[in-house]
Design a protein around this motif. Sequence first.
Motif, PDB file in Angstrom:
ATOM      1  N   GLY A  54       0.802  -1.222   0.000  1.00 46.53           N
ATOM      2  CA  GLY A  54       0.000   0.000   0.000  1.00 46.53           C
ATOM      3  C   GLY A  54       0.834   1.271   0.000  1.00 46.53           C
ATOM      4  O   GLY A  54       0.289   2.350   0.254  1.00 46.53           O
ATOM      5  N   ASP A  78       1.970   3.108  -2.298  1.00 45.19           N
ATOM      6  CA  ASP A  78       1.559   4.123  -3.267  1.00 45.19           C
ATOM      7  C   ASP A  78       0.482   5.060  -2.719  1.00 45.19           C
ATOM      8  O   ASP A  78       0.263   6.137  -3.255  1.00 45.19           O
ATOM      9  N   ASP A  79      -0.203   4.639  -1.650  1.00 41.80           N
ATOM     10  CA  ASP A  79      -1.308   5.433  -1.126  1.00 41.80           C
ATOM     11  C   ASP A  79      -0.840   6.653  -0.330  1.00 41.80           C
ATOM     12  O   ASP A  79      -1.616   7.583  -0.104  1.00 41.80           O
ATOM     13  N   ASN A 102      -3.584   9.144  -1.179  1.00 40.55           N
ATOM     14  CA  ASN A 102      -4.926   8.708  -1.536  1.00 40.55           C
ATOM     15  C   ASN A 102      -5.736   8.673  -0.241  1.00 40.55           C
ATOM     16  O   ASN A 102      -5.694   7.697   0.513  1.00 40.55           O
ATOM     17  N   LYS A 143      -8.181   5.700   0.621  1.00 40.55           N
ATOM     18  CA  LYS A 143      -7.553   4.421   0.952  1.00 40.55           C
ATOM     19  C   LYS A 143      -6.848   4.475   2.303  1.00 40.55           C
ATOM     20  O   LYS A 143      -6.867   3.500   3.068  1.00 40.55           O
ATOM     21  N   VAL A 144      -6.226   5.604   2.629  1.00 41.06           N
ATOM     22  CA  VAL A 144      -5.570   5.735   3.918  1.00 41.06           C
ATOM     23  C   VAL A 144      -6.600   5.699   5.043  1.00 41.06           C
ATOM     24  O   VAL A 144      -6.393   5.061   6.082  1.00 41.06           O
TER      25      VAL A 144
END
Length: 291
Positions: free
Chosen positions: A146, A148-149, A181, A184-185
């Motif tokens: 994760g 990239d988030d 993001n 998503k976080v």
Amino acid sequence: MSGLSPRDIDYVICATSSPDDLFGDAPSIAHAIGCDSARVAAFDLTAACSGFLFGIVTAGQFLGGGGGGDDGGGKNAIVVGQDALTRWVDWDDRNSCILFGDGAGAMVLTSSSSGGGGGGGGEEAVDDDDEGFGILGYAMHSNGGGYDDLKCNYRGEPKKISTPGEGTVVEDGSYDLMSMNGRKVYSFATREVPTVLEEALERAGMTVDQVDHLLLHQANIRIMEVVAERLGMPMEKVITNLYKYGNTSAASIPLALDEAVRSGRVKKGDVIACAGFGAGLSWGAAILRWG
């Protein structure tokens, strides 16, 4: 506040994702406050918004013994959480730039030769009634899938330098602006933080009902509300100063704890369930009894 001299400090751990020196800030911090340069071990730890939580657990491991020295380990550590994320925010992205602030906080941890705290922690101080103080239990996790988030990636600008052969391509180093993001976080935090707190409580041999205060990384008030609700804790037990400073990353937990201690809200013997979470993705929790 601890009553210690800088020369009493064995470890300086600096949790930061925005150091002034890419090679690490902790040695210069130790020198600036007057620590014994021949004695202290100083180093940086990078775990973004989880950094301070990971830092106090790391310090607990050193203070628990099993290291160098005649006594098996050091006696005193300073853990610093510091970040200046406004250096890296995209000021054109109103979804993220309004969230972050800059700050620093620190905690002194002291070992006791009289024995330890609960499962999963390091060696903790114990009072005359054998009631453990310090880190009673902890749990830590990460999931690089994760990352990239929430990230701030390296960005180099290639340049060609003259060499005797074909030439070597090197880069002028820099970093991109931070990207996040938010959805998503938020989903990650509200899912994982209650679980890791329950895991730490189990290792400490405690229940939610025994917790006096819930102290989370100061990222989002809604995350705090959801975590408290899922744990069955009232918001009156949640320590927060998010409305004052925003998300200060590794500094947020010590900033909030310092204010709670100075105001008298947190008292000796209180149990604090503490959790950090953020980029990595990383998350963790520790159960502390304040002494």
